[in-house]
Design a protein around this motif. Structure first.
Motif, PDB file in Angstrom:
ATOM      1  N   ARG A   7       0.763   4.294  -2.557  1.00  0.00           N
ATOM      2  CA  ARG A   7       1.305   5.584  -2.147  1.00  0.00           C
ATOM      3  C   ARG A   7       2.830   5.518  -2.140  1.00  0.00           C
ATOM      4  O   ARG A   7       3.426   4.465  -1.912  1.00  0.00           O
ATOM      5  N   THR A   8       3.462   6.668  -2.390  1.00  0.00           N
ATOM      6  CA  THR A   8       4.917   6.692  -2.512  1.00  0.00           C
ATOM      7  C   THR A   8       5.561   7.681  -1.553  1.00  0.00           C
ATOM      8  O   THR A   8       5.000   8.741  -1.252  1.00  0.00           O
ATOM      9  N   VAL A   9       6.751   7.305  -1.099  1.00  0.00           N
ATOM     10  CA  VAL A   9       7.564   8.137  -0.218  1.00  0.00           C
ATOM     11  C   VAL A   9       8.891   8.386  -0.921  1.00  0.00           C
ATOM     12  O   VAL A   9       9.533   7.438  -1.396  1.00  0.00           O
ATOM     13  N   ILE A  27       7.355   6.144  -9.226  1.00  0.00           N
ATOM     14  CA  ILE A  27       6.190   6.843  -8.675  1.00  0.00           C
ATOM     15  C   ILE A  27       5.003   6.729  -9.624  1.00  0.00           C
ATOM     16  O   ILE A  27       3.867   6.478  -9.200  1.00  0.00           O
ATOM     17  N   SER A  65       7.574   6.532   7.990  1.00  0.00           N
ATOM     18  CA  SER A  65       6.480   6.780   7.051  1.00  0.00           C
ATOM     19  C   SER A  65       5.539   5.588   6.895  1.00  0.00           C
ATOM     20  O   SER A  65       4.471   5.721   6.302  1.00  0.00           O
ATOM     21  N   ARG A 119       1.547   4.838  -8.596  1.00  0.00           N
ATOM     22  CA  ARG A 119       0.282   5.583  -8.546  1.00  0.00           C
ATOM     23  C   ARG A 119      -0.775   4.877  -9.392  1.00  0.00           C
ATOM     24  O   ARG A 119      -1.947   4.800  -9.000  1.00  0.00           O
ATOM     25  N   SER A 144       0.825  -1.211   0.000  1.00  0.00           N
ATOM     26  CA  SER A 144       0.000   0.000   0.000  1.00  0.00           C
ATOM     27  C   SER A 144       0.856   1.256   0.000  1.00  0.00           C
ATOM     28  O   SER A 144       0.389   2.329  -0.382  1.00  0.00           O
ATOM     29  N   LYS A 145       2.124   1.127   0.431  1.00  0.00           N
ATOM     30  CA  LYS A 145       3.030   2.281   0.436  1.00  0.00           C
ATOM     31  C   LYS A 145       4.460   1.784   0.254  1.00  0.00           C
ATOM     32  O   LYS A 145       4.889   0.829   0.897  1.00  0.00           O
ATOM     33  N   ALA A 194       6.007  12.676  -5.460  1.00  0.00           N
ATOM     34  CA  ALA A 194       5.700  11.670  -4.444  1.00  0.00           C
ATOM     35  C   ALA A 194       4.611  12.169  -3.500  1.00  0.00           C
ATOM     36  O   ALA A 194       4.388  13.375  -3.361  1.00  0.00           O
ATOM     37  N   ASP A 195       3.945  11.235  -2.835  1.00  0.00           N
ATOM     38  CA  ASP A 195       2.904  11.613  -1.881  1.00  0.00           C
ATOM     39  C   ASP A 195       3.486  12.292  -0.648  1.00  0.00           C
ATOM     40  O   ASP A 195       2.844  13.141  -0.033  1.00  0.00           O
ATOM     41  N   GLU A 196       4.697  11.888  -0.266  1.00  0.00           N
ATOM     42  CA  GLU A 196       5.406  12.545   0.830  1.00  0.00           C
ATOM     43  C   GLU A 196       6.898  12.373   0.599  1.00  0.00           C
ATOM     44  O   GLU A 196       7.326  11.446  -0.096  1.00  0.00           O
TER      45      GLU A 196
END
Length: 686
Positions: A27-29, A18, A73, A22, A3-4, A45-47
């Motif tokens: 989700r990406t860090v 990324i 994260s 997506r 999920s991440k 990136a998401d964060e």
């Protein structure tokens, strides 16, 4: 499925991961250095989390910091990209120990391939063909010299750890071995921290062909056919394609089976690339396995219709490979080139700076762009200077090459210098078009791809008669500049208090004699001066110092970025890649569909420049970098061209040489120092 995930890399590969994540709802860090705070992978990136200073060892090589970000994260997996920690077995172990999935092979497989010497022994035992050579642990210079003499010349010295073309030297005679060994070991030590080397017979005029392999944790291994990467300069790939025009179906099948055997021999899981050197007789030999995704993976994606990053994620999550070997298709032909901030005319010196203009063709069914930068971003001195990967596809190789040439013609980069013109020449060269290029061709014939100084040695307007094709580009640029000046004059008049004034006509009219306008351009440091007569698209153009070189331009019209006109009665069409219609452009690039000409408009007034009194007395840094070794001291006598210092910048060593014979008066840097561009490093007595 995860999920991440965290991407432990930067640039286009980080953006690529990324994008795929997506699409899969993951989700990406991102992690980034101080120098990359505004980078595209950070923005996409998401964060994102800063992990240190701009140098790789202070950020992207900090395994502990990256793993800590993953913990904080909540990332379930880490994708290493390529480069940095992607083939670091200790990092892979640490990721797994932290309870996080590593999106790549197991550390044990990496370690088996981490040493080229051990890898060759392992492949030989598994029945995979290898080149004759020496892989022993005894690295004494006398031993290596003796083994080299026994293997015979030409011979290749290769760093046993690492890759990317670093730590490799070709030796053609016994007397040259010791010096090349020292240089190779030093480069390997600086790049990989270890200086062990291996020796192997050098195959003359070889092809470089690699096989993409994939394996899952359920015991399934397959290959996704080949990529040919024979167009290389100093072991750095510059053009990659799939399929190879050199392979027969039988050879393709044999190499695919050998690649699968190689992967199985090291219990491989996830994406990898088995690289082979192939002789002119079709004999192929194992080189290495890159235990990661390759920069050139998009060409495989396009001809197979697969997303290799998605496969990486699914396999790392424990899923089985979605296809069997007989289900892998090969459709059409794909080619990739890499756009770099570098100056081919200065020995491919890497560049840096703000991308003031970045014009790339839009993506469509035939063109793909993978990039980690946009216009306005900065190419820094700390990382690889790649700007973008340009990938094209069509039904067959000739049409794919035509797509590549068209796509390159629509590219333009302003700011740091780029290799676009070099790539355009490459895409039209007979060795590439006919599919005969070998790995050493570019190094042997570089003058066929890079303009030589004598090309531009002629004074002023000689370009008008020396080369008809380039003369047409110069004349088209002149027409474009004249039209722009006229439009600017009309616009200024319209905004004035007397818009109908006769002085609002930029036609060069003078009382009592024929009017003319003079233009001056700089081209690779050479000044070109022209005199022009006429207006409104009808011009006579001549060289100021050689008025007999006159040309008639008629019907010149600039519509958007397309210029059409008649040159001495011949209708021509050009694309203006970089210009302003206000006549104030700092740079003009004209393209005729086959080649380009870049010019800088400058004022006609020329002041006499003082001679560079001290220019031959100093050795300066061509770009920011780190001093690797200093080879001279104050008081030493040096000869012209003698190496006095070596600096490292953007992953390459640059040899700095004395500009003339003389005595060293001052040495202003020591080994390990970081120096700025243009800094004086060594001074000679006047």
């Amino acid at each position: 499925m995860f999920s991440k995930i965290l991407i432990a890399n930067r640039g286009e590969i980080a953006c690529r991961v990324i994008h795929t994540a997506r699409r899969l709802g993951i989700r990406t860090v991102a992690v980034y250095s101080d120098a990359d705070a505004d980078a595209q992978h950070v923005r996409q990136a998401d964060e994102a989390y800063c992990i240190g200073g701009p140098r790789p060892q202070d950020s992207y090589l900090r395994a502990d910091a990256i793993i800590e970000v993953a913990r904080q994260s909540g990332a379930q997996a880490i994708h290493p990209g390529y480069g940095f920690l992607s083939e670091n077995a200790d990092f892979a172990d640490a990721v797994e120990a932290a309870g996080i999935a590593f999106i790549g092979p197991k550390a044990a497989s990496m370690r088996k391939m981490g040493s080229k010497a051990g890898a060759k022994d392992l492949m030989r035992a598994a029945g995979v063909p290898v080149v004759p050579g020496y892989t022993g642990e005894d690295q004494a210079p006398d031993t290596l010299q003796r083994e080299a003499d026994a293997i015979g010349y030409p011979l290749m010295i290769k760093a046993a750890h690492g890759g990317g073309g670093k730590g490799m030297r070709i030796v053609r005679a016994s007397a040259e071995f010791a010096a090349n060994l020292e240089s190779c070991q030093r480069e390997a030590r600086n790049a990989f921290g270890r200086d062990r080397v291996l020796l192997e017979r050098y195959v003359e005029k070889p092809r470089h062909i690699e096989i993409q392999v994939f394996a899952d944790a359920h015991g399934h291994t397959l290959h996704l056919n080949e990529r040919e990467c024979s167009a290389q300069r100093r072991y750095q790939k510059v053009l990659e394609e799939s399929p190879s025009s050199f392979l027969t179906q039988e050879l393709r099948s044999a190499m695919g089976k050998a690649a699968v055997m190689a992967a199985q021999a090291i219990d491989y899981v996830n994406a990898g690339t088995v690289e082979f050197i192939v002789g002119q007789d079709g004999g192929f030999y194992f080189m290495e396995i890159n235990t990661r995704l390759q920069v050139e993976h998009p060409v495989t994606e396009w001809v197979t219709g697969l997303d290799l990053v998605e496969w990486q994620l699914r396999v790392a999550a424990g899923e089985a490979l979605p296809l069997h070997q007989d289900e892998i298709r090969q459709d059409g032909h794909a080619i990739e080139v890499r756009l770099y901030a570098e100056d081919p005319e200065a020995g491919f010196l890497p560049g840096s700076g703000t991308l003031e203009r970045l014009r790339l063709p839009p993506a469509d069914a035939h063109v793909r762009i993978d990039s980690g930068v946009v216009e306005g971003d900065t190419v820094t001195i700390f990382y690889d200077p790649m700007i973008a990967k340009l990938i094209v596809w069509d039904r067959d190789r000739p049409r794919a090459l035509a797509r590549l040439r068209d796509a390159l013609a629509r590219c333009d980069i302003a700011g740091p210098k780029s290799n676009i013109e070099f790539l355009e020449r490459l895409a039209r060269h007979p060795a590439v078009v006919e599919g005969t290029i070998d790995t050493g061709y570019l190094d042997r014939h570089l003058d066929e791809f890079v303009p030589q100084p004598q090309d531009d040695a002629a004074p002023d307007s000689d370009l008008l008669r020396a080369d008809p094709l380039r003369a047409d580009l110069l004349l088209a640029t002149t027409a474009s500049q004249l039209l722009a000046q006229e439009r600017q004059t009309r616009d200024d008049a319209s905004a004035s208090n007397d818009p109908t004034s006769p002085w609002a006509i930029a036609d060069g009219w003078r009382l009592g004699h024929g009017g003319y306008r003079s233009l001056a351009f700089l081209h690779r440091g050479r000044r070109i001066e022209l005199r022009t007569h006429g207006s409104n698209g009808e011009y006579r153009v001549e060289g100021i110092e050689s008025p007999q070189d006159a040309h008639q331009l008629s019907g010149a019209r600039l519509e958007g970025d397309v210029l059409s006109l008649r040159i001495d009665g011949r209708a021509r069409r050009f694309t203006v890649l970089d210009a302003t219609l206000q006549g104030r452009s700092k740079r003009l690039v004209m393209h005729d569909g086959a080649q380009r000409l870049g010019l800088e408009p400058v004022p006609m007034y020329r002041h006499e420049q003082a001679s560079a009194s001290g220019g031959a007395d100093r050795v300066t840094a061509p770009m920011p970098g780190r001093v690797v070794v200093v080879r001279t001291s104050v008081g030493d006598k040096v000869e012209a061209g003698q190496e006095v210092m070596v600096i490292e910048a953007m992953k390459m060593e640059l040899s700095l040489k004395a500009p003339r014979a003389g005595t060293v008066a001052d040495v202003r840097a020591a080994g390990g120092d970081f120096v700025e561009a243009d800094a004086v490093l060594v001074a000679l007595e006047p």
